[in-house]
Motif scaffolding. Structure first.
Motif, PDB file in Angstrom:
ATOM      1  N   GLU A 177       0.804  -1.222   0.000  1.00 38.72           N
ATOM      2  CA  GLU A 177       0.000   0.000   0.000  1.00 38.72           C
ATOM      3  C   GLU A 177       0.836   1.271   0.000  1.00 38.72           C
ATOM      4  OE1 GLU A 177      -0.357  -2.540   1.950  1.00 38.72           O
ATOM      5  OE2 GLU A 177      -2.347  -3.357   1.570  1.00 38.72           O
ATOM      6  N   ILE A 178       2.040   1.235   0.579  1.00 40.14           N
ATOM      7  CA  ILE A 178       2.863   2.449   0.674  1.00 40.14           C
ATOM      8  C   ILE A 178       3.934   2.519  -0.418  1.00 40.14           C
ATOM      9  CG2 ILE A 178       2.478   2.692   3.138  1.00 40.14           C
ATOM     10  CD1 ILE A 178       5.250   1.497   3.616  1.00 40.14           C
ATOM     11  N   GLY A 179       3.908   1.560  -1.338  1.00 37.49           N
ATOM     12  CA  GLY A 179       4.828   1.609  -2.458  1.00 37.49           C
ATOM     13  C   GLY A 179       6.100   0.822  -2.295  1.00 37.49           C
ATOM     14  N   ASP A 180       6.255   0.063  -1.205  1.00 40.61           N
ATOM     15  CA  ASP A 180       7.437  -0.777  -1.037  1.00 40.61           C
ATOM     16  C   ASP A 180       7.402  -1.923  -2.044  1.00 40.61           C
ATOM     17  OD1 ASP A 180       8.379   0.764   0.945  1.00 40.61           O
ATOM     18  OD2 ASP A 180       8.008  -0.646   2.591  1.00 40.61           O
ATOM     19  N   PHE A 181       8.541  -2.190  -2.627  1.00 39.16           N
ATOM     20  CA  PHE A 181       8.609  -3.231  -3.655  1.00 39.16           C
ATOM     21  C   PHE A 181       8.526  -4.618  -3.022  1.00 39.16           C
ATOM     22  CE2 PHE A 181      11.004  -6.161  -6.378  1.00 39.16           C
ATOM     23  CZ  PHE A 181      10.331  -5.982  -7.574  1.00 39.16           C
ATOM     24  N   LYS A 182       7.664  -5.497  -3.608  1.00 40.44           N
ATOM     25  CA  LYS A 182       7.460  -6.845  -3.072  1.00 40.44           C
ATOM     26  C   LYS A 182       7.880  -7.943  -4.039  1.00 40.44           C
ATOM     27  CE  LYS A 182       5.889  -5.591   0.875  1.00 40.44           C
ATOM     28  NZ  LYS A 182       6.714  -5.824   2.090  1.00 40.44           N
ATOM     29  N   GLY A 183       7.881  -7.656  -5.323  1.00 39.37           N
ATOM     30  CA  GLY A 183       8.258  -8.687  -6.287  1.00 39.37           C
ATOM     31  C   GLY A 183       7.762  -8.351  -7.677  1.00 39.37           C
ATOM     32  N   ILE A 184       7.743  -9.364  -8.539  1.00 40.27           N
ATOM     33  CA  ILE A 184       7.347  -9.166  -9.935  1.00 40.27           C
ATOM     34  C   ILE A 184       6.384 -10.268 -10.356  1.00 40.27           C
ATOM     35  CG2 ILE A 184       9.482  -7.980 -10.594  1.00 40.27           C
ATOM     36  CD1 ILE A 184      10.462 -10.657 -11.749  1.00 40.27           C
ATOM     37  N   ILE A 185       5.679 -10.010 -11.429  1.00 39.79           N
ATOM     38  CA  ILE A 185       4.860 -11.029 -12.084  1.00 39.79           C
ATOM     39  C   ILE A 185       5.145 -10.947 -13.577  1.00 39.79           C
ATOM     40  CG2 ILE A 185       2.520 -11.757 -12.703  1.00 39.79           C
ATOM     41  CD1 ILE A 185       1.533 -10.713 -10.075  1.00 39.79           C
ATOM     42  N   TYR A 186       5.464 -12.089 -14.188  1.00 39.81           N
ATOM     43  CA  TYR A 186       5.650 -12.119 -15.630  1.00 39.81           C
ATOM     44  C   TYR A 186       4.280 -12.219 -16.294  1.00 39.81           C
ATOM     45  CZ  TYR A 186      10.613 -12.805 -14.766  1.00 39.81           C
ATOM     46  OH  TYR A 186      11.904 -12.629 -14.362  1.00 39.81           O
ATOM     47  N   VAL A 187       4.064 -11.391 -17.285  1.00 36.10           N
ATOM     48  CA  VAL A 187       2.753 -11.297 -17.932  1.00 36.10           C
ATOM     49  C   VAL A 187       2.358 -12.626 -18.568  1.00 36.10           C
ATOM     50  CG1 VAL A 187       1.464 -10.144 -19.784  1.00 36.10           C
ATOM     51  CG2 VAL A 187       2.958  -8.815 -18.285  1.00 36.10           C
ATOM     52  N   GLU A 188       3.303 -13.357 -19.112  1.00 36.58           N
ATOM     53  CA  GLU A 188       2.997 -14.645 -19.738  1.00 36.58           C
ATOM     54  C   GLU A 188       2.399 -15.615 -18.715  1.00 36.58           C
ATOM     55  OE1 GLU A 188       5.219 -18.233 -22.248  1.00 36.58           O
ATOM     56  OE2 GLU A 188       6.352 -16.472 -21.570  1.00 36.58           O
ATOM     57  N   GLU A 189       2.995 -15.662 -17.521  1.00 36.16           N
ATOM     58  CA  GLU A 189       2.471 -16.531 -16.474  1.00 36.16           C
ATOM     59  C   GLU A 189       1.100 -16.049 -15.997  1.00 36.16           C
ATOM     60  OE1 GLU A 189       5.325 -16.820 -13.379  1.00 36.16           O
ATOM     61  OE2 GLU A 189       6.921 -17.601 -14.691  1.00 36.16           O
ATOM     62  N   LEU A 190       0.928 -14.735 -15.949  1.00 36.18           N
ATOM     63  CA  LEU A 190      -0.350 -14.166 -15.546  1.00 36.18           C
ATOM     64  C   LEU A 190      -1.462 -14.581 -16.508  1.00 36.18           C
ATOM     65  CD1 LEU A 190      -0.959 -10.569 -14.276  1.00 36.18           C
ATOM     66  CD2 LEU A 190      -2.355 -11.472 -16.128  1.00 36.18           C
ATOM     67  N   PHE A 191      -1.185 -14.524 -17.838  1.00 37.26           N
ATOM     68  CA  PHE A 191      -2.166 -14.912 -18.837  1.00 37.26           C
ATOM     69  C   PHE A 191      -2.530 -16.384 -18.708  1.00 37.26           C
ATOM     70  CE2 PHE A 191      -0.975 -11.347 -22.038  1.00 37.26           C
ATOM     71  CZ  PHE A 191      -1.715 -10.445 -21.296  1.00 37.26           C
ATOM     72  N   ASN A 192      -1.522 -17.227 -18.507  1.00 36.60           N
ATOM     73  CA  ASN A 192      -1.776 -18.660 -18.356  1.00 36.60           C
ATOM     74  C   ASN A 192      -2.698 -18.933 -17.163  1.00 36.60           C
ATOM     75  OD1 ASN A 192      -0.219 -19.404 -20.546  1.00 36.60           O
ATOM     76  ND2 ASN A 192       1.659 -19.651 -19.324  1.00 36.60           N
ATOM     77  N   GLU A 193      -2.453 -18.223 -16.071  1.00 36.91           N
ATOM     78  CA  GLU A 193      -3.258 -18.412 -14.871  1.00 36.91           C
ATOM     79  C   GLU A 193      -4.698 -17.945 -15.099  1.00 36.91           C
ATOM     80  OE1 GLU A 193      -3.925 -19.733 -11.005  1.00 36.91           O
ATOM     81  OE2 GLU A 193      -2.172 -20.004 -12.326  1.00 36.91           O
ATOM     82  N   MET A 194      -4.842 -16.828 -15.800  1.00 36.20           N
ATOM     83  CA  MET A 194      -6.177 -16.273 -16.051  1.00 36.20           C
ATOM     84  C   MET A 194      -6.982 -17.177 -16.996  1.00 36.20           C
ATOM     85  SD  MET A 194      -6.490 -13.565 -14.216  1.00 36.20           S
ATOM     86  CE  MET A 194      -7.863 -12.654 -14.932  1.00 36.20           C
TER      87      MET A 194
END
Length: 596
Positions: A502-519
Motif C-alpha cells: 500500500e505504501i509503495g514498497d517493492f514486493k516482487g514481480i509477475i511475468y505477464v505470460e504466467e499471468l495470462f496462463n493463470e487467467m
C-alpha cells in the motif's frame, strides 16, 4: 530579472549556433577561460606573497618571531572559519581528487564558489606558513571558471569537460608561466581521452593565461646555470630515480596514514590546534617548511648549499658537511609530514609544490653526498632539477608533466635526457607498488574513476541510472484483483509487472505470460490477486548503483531487465539492457561528433 537573463542567453546561443561551429565557439571560450584563469593565478600568487611579506618583513615587533610557532595554526584556523561561515550551502574540498570526481560522476560540475574560495583559503593557509602548494587550488579555480562558463551557456558534458581541462591548463600555465606543462597536465590528469582537435583549445587557453599572468609576474621561478650533462653521470641519475621512486611510495602511504589519523578527530577546531601546533614546531626547527619552500630551491640552484640549514637554530654547525647532509635528509621527511598535517588540519593547498621541493632536496642531498665521498664530481644543480621532475612524475603519476614543467620553469631543456630517464624510472618504481596516484586511488577504490585503459567503464561512468529508469511498467498492489488491471496490462505492451504494497514498497514481480496462463486456466480467475502470482525478482537495483554494477548483475542472473528501488525499498521503475546500450551508443556518437 532572472527570466530575462535566461532568455537573453538562449537567444545568444541560438545566434552563435547559426554563425559558429562548436569547434570555433569552444576556441573563443577557451581564450576567455585562459584570461580569467590567468587573472586568478596572478591574484592567488599576489595575495599569498603580500601576506608572507607582511608577516615576515612589514610587521615590526620585537617578539614577533615567537609567533612563528602559531602563525601556521592561525592560517589554518582562518581557513576553517572562512569555510564554515562563507561556504555554508556547498561542500568545500581540497586537492585534485574532487575535481576528478566532478568529471567522472558530476557531469563536470564544479561548484561556483571554487572560483574565489580556493584563492582566498589557499592564500591564507600558505601565506601564514602552511606547508602546501598553490597549484592545486589554482587548478581547481581555473576548472571552476571553465565548468561554470560552460554550464551557463548550456553546453554538453564533453564540451564542459573540455573547458574544465582548459581552466586547469590555464591555471598551471599562469602559476608557473609554463603553457606546455599546463597542456600536458590537463591531458595526463584530467581528460579521459585525448584527440587532436582538443589540443587547440588547450593550447590557446594555456598560452593566454601565461601571457596574462606574465603581465603581473615577469620573474622566472628558478634559474638554472648548467653546461649540460655528462654521459658518465647517467648511472647516478638512475640511482637517484630509484631513491625518488621509493620515497614517492613512502609519501603515498604516509598520505593515507595521516589522513586517517586526522579523520578520527571529529572536531574541526581540535584538528586546527593539533595540526597547527605540530606544524609550528616543525617550521621552527626546519624553516624550509614555511610556505611553499621555493626560496630554498632557488638558493640551492644558485650554489648556496648551506641554505637548508643556515636559517635554522642549527646554523652554527653548518661547517660540518655530515650534519648538513643529515639535516637536509630529515628536512625532506619533515616536509612530507608538514604538508600532510597542513591539509589534514583543515588548510587548503596541494602536494604539487611539496613534491617539487622534496624531489629537489633529494636530488641535492644525493649529488652533494656523492661529491663529499670523492667517488665522482656531479653537477648538483642538474640533480636538483632531475629530482624535482622525478618526484612530481612519480607522486602524481604524471611523468610528462614532470618533465616539461621542470624544463620550462628552469630553462633546463638541455637536460631533457636526464629528466626523461629520472622521471620514467621513478614513475615506474612507484607504479609497480601503487597502481593509482594519491589523487586517484580513493576514486578507483569506489569505482568512480574515469579510465584511459577501460573505455567501457569510462563511458558507463558518464551515464546516470536515474535517467534510464523506465516508469511505464504496470504496477499492481499485492491485494489488488488482477482482473481489474487487465486492461492496463494489455495496453502497456510490457512483459513484466511490478508488485508493491500500500505504501509503495517493492514486493516482487509477475511475468505477464504466467499471468495470462493463470487467467486462462483458473476457473476462479476473477478472484485472483497479485499476491497469488508474485515472485522474487532475480536481483534488485538500488538507485545509487553505477551502471557497470547493474550490467554485472544482469549478466550474472542472465536477465535483460531488473527493478529499481530507492534507499527505503520504494519501487521506482525498471532498467533494461536496451536502455543502457542505447544511451551507451548515443554517448559514443556524441564523442565521435565532438568538436566537429
Amino acid at each position: 530579472m532572472y527570466i530575462r537573463f535566461v532568455n537573453y542567453l538562449d537567444t545568444l546561443n541560438q545566434y552563435r549556433k547559426s554563425k559558429l561551429s562548436n569547434r570555433n565557439f569552444l576556441i573563443i571560450l577557451a581564450v576567455i577561460v585562459g584570461i580569467l584563469a590567468g587573472l586568478a593565478a596572478a591574484a592567488l600568487k599576489s595575495l599569498t606573497h603580500h601576506i608572507e611579506e607582511f608577516l615576515q618583513s612589514d610587521w615590526h615587533w620585537k617578539y614577533k618571531y615567537y609567533l612563528y610557532f602559531i602563525f601556521p595554526m592561525i592560517g589554518i584556523f582562518l581557513t576553517v572559519l572562512y569555510i564554515k561561515y562563507f561556504i555554508r550551502k556547498s561542500k568545500f574540498e581540497t586537492g585534485l581528487t574532487p575535481l576528478l570526481y566532478a568529471i567522472s560522476k558530476k557531469s563536470s560540475r564544479v561548484e561556483p564558489h571554487n572560483i574565489y574560495s580556493q584563492i582566498i583559503t589557499a592564500a591564507i593557509t600558505v601565506g601564514f606558513g602552511g606547508s602546501t602548494g598553490l597549484e592545486a587550488p589554482i587548478v581547481t579555480s581555473g576548472s571552476a571558471i571553465g565548468s561554470n562558463l560552460g554550464r551557463l551557456l548550456g553546453l554538453s558534458y564533453r564540451e564542459i569537460t573540455m573547458l574544465v581541462a582548459c581552466g586547469a591548463a590555464a591555471g598551471i600555465a599562469g602559476a608557473f608561466n609554463s603553457p606546455i606543462a599546463g597542456i600536458v597536465f590537463a591531458i595526463e590528469i584530467l581528460l579521459p581521452e585525448f584527440t587532436i582537435p582538443a589540443f587547440i583549445p588547450l593550447l590557446l587557453s594555456a598560452a593566454t593565461a601565461a601571457v596574462v599572468a606574465r603581465l603581473f609576474y615577469t620573474q622566472q621561478l628558478f634559474f638554472l646555470v648548467t653546461e649540460g650533462w655528462q654521459v658518465n653521470a647517467l648511472f647516478y641519475y638512475v640511482i637517484l630515480a630509484l631513491l625518488i621512486g621509493l620515497f614517492s611510495i613512502y609519501f603515498t602511504k604516509a598520505n593515507y596514514a595521516v589522513k586517517g589519523l586526522f579523520y578520527k578527530v571529529k572536531s574541526p577546531y581540535s584538528k586546527v590546534v593539533i595540526g597547527g601546533l605540530m606544524l609550528g614546531v616543525m617550521v621552527f626547527l626546519f624553516p624550509t617548511l614555511y610556505g611553499e619552500g621555493y626560496i630554498t630551491i632557488k638558493n640551492l640552484l644558485s650554489g648556496d648549499y648551506l641554505a637548508v640549514i643556515n636559517n635554522s637554530i642549527f646554523s652554527d654547525y653548518n661547517n660540518i658537511p655530515a650534519l648538513v647532509v643529515l639535516f637536509t635528509l630529515v628536512t625532506i621527511f619533515m616536509k612530507s609530514i608538514a604538508t600532510l598535517v597542513t591539509l589534514g588540519a583543515g588548510g587548503n593547498g596541494g602536494t604539487f609544490a611539496p613534491s617539487l621541493i622534496m624531489g629537489g632536496l633529494i636530488g641535492f642531498i644525493f649529488a652533494y653526498a656523492v661529491n663529499l665521498t670523492g667517488i665522482a664530481e656531479l653537477n648538483v644543480a642538474n640533480f636538483i632539477v632531475a629530482g624535482m621532475a622525478g618526484a612530481l612524475g612519480a607522486i602524481m603519476h604524471a611523468p610528462l608533466t614532470g618533465i616539461f614543467l621542470i624544463a620550462e620553469i628552469t630553462g633546463g631543456y638541455i637536460l631533457m635526457v636526464p629528466l626523461m630517464i629520472t622521471t620514467a624510472i621513478s614513475y615506474a618504481v612507484n607504479r609497480s607498488s601503487q597502481k593509482h596516484s594519491i589523487y586517484t586511488k580513493a576514486l578507483a577504490d569506489k569505482g568512480e574513476l574515469l579510465s584511459h585503459e577501460d573505455k567501457d567503464t569510462t563511458v558507463l561512468n558518464q551515464m546516470k541510472l536515474k535517467y534510464l529508469v523506465e516508469k511505464n511498467y504496470p504496477q499492481l498492489n499485492m491485494n489488488e484483483l488482477i482482473s481489474f488491471k487487465m486492461k492496463d496490462i494489455l495496453q502497456s505492451h510490457k512483459n513484466i509487472c511490478a508488485i508493491t504494497d500500500e505504501i509503495g514498497d517493492f514486493k516482487g514481480i509477475i511475468y505477464v505470460e504466467e499471468l495470462f496462463n493463470e487467467m486462462i486456466n483458473n476457473a476462479d480467475k476473477e478472484s485472483i490477486t497479485a499476491s497469488h502470482l508474485v515472485q522474487s525478482a532475480p536481483a534488485l537495483i538500488h538507485s545509487d548503483e553505477d551502471l557497470k554494477s547493474v550490467l554485472q548483475k544482469m549478466e550474472q542472473d542472465n536477465v535483460w531487465i531488473l527493478p529499481v528501488v530507492d534507499g527505503t525499498n520504494r519501487y521506482m521503475g525498471f532498467v533494461s539492457k536496451t536502455a543502457i546500450f542505447n544511451k551507451y551508443r548515443a554517448l559514443l556518437m556524441r564523442q565521435n561528433d565532438y568538436m566537429g
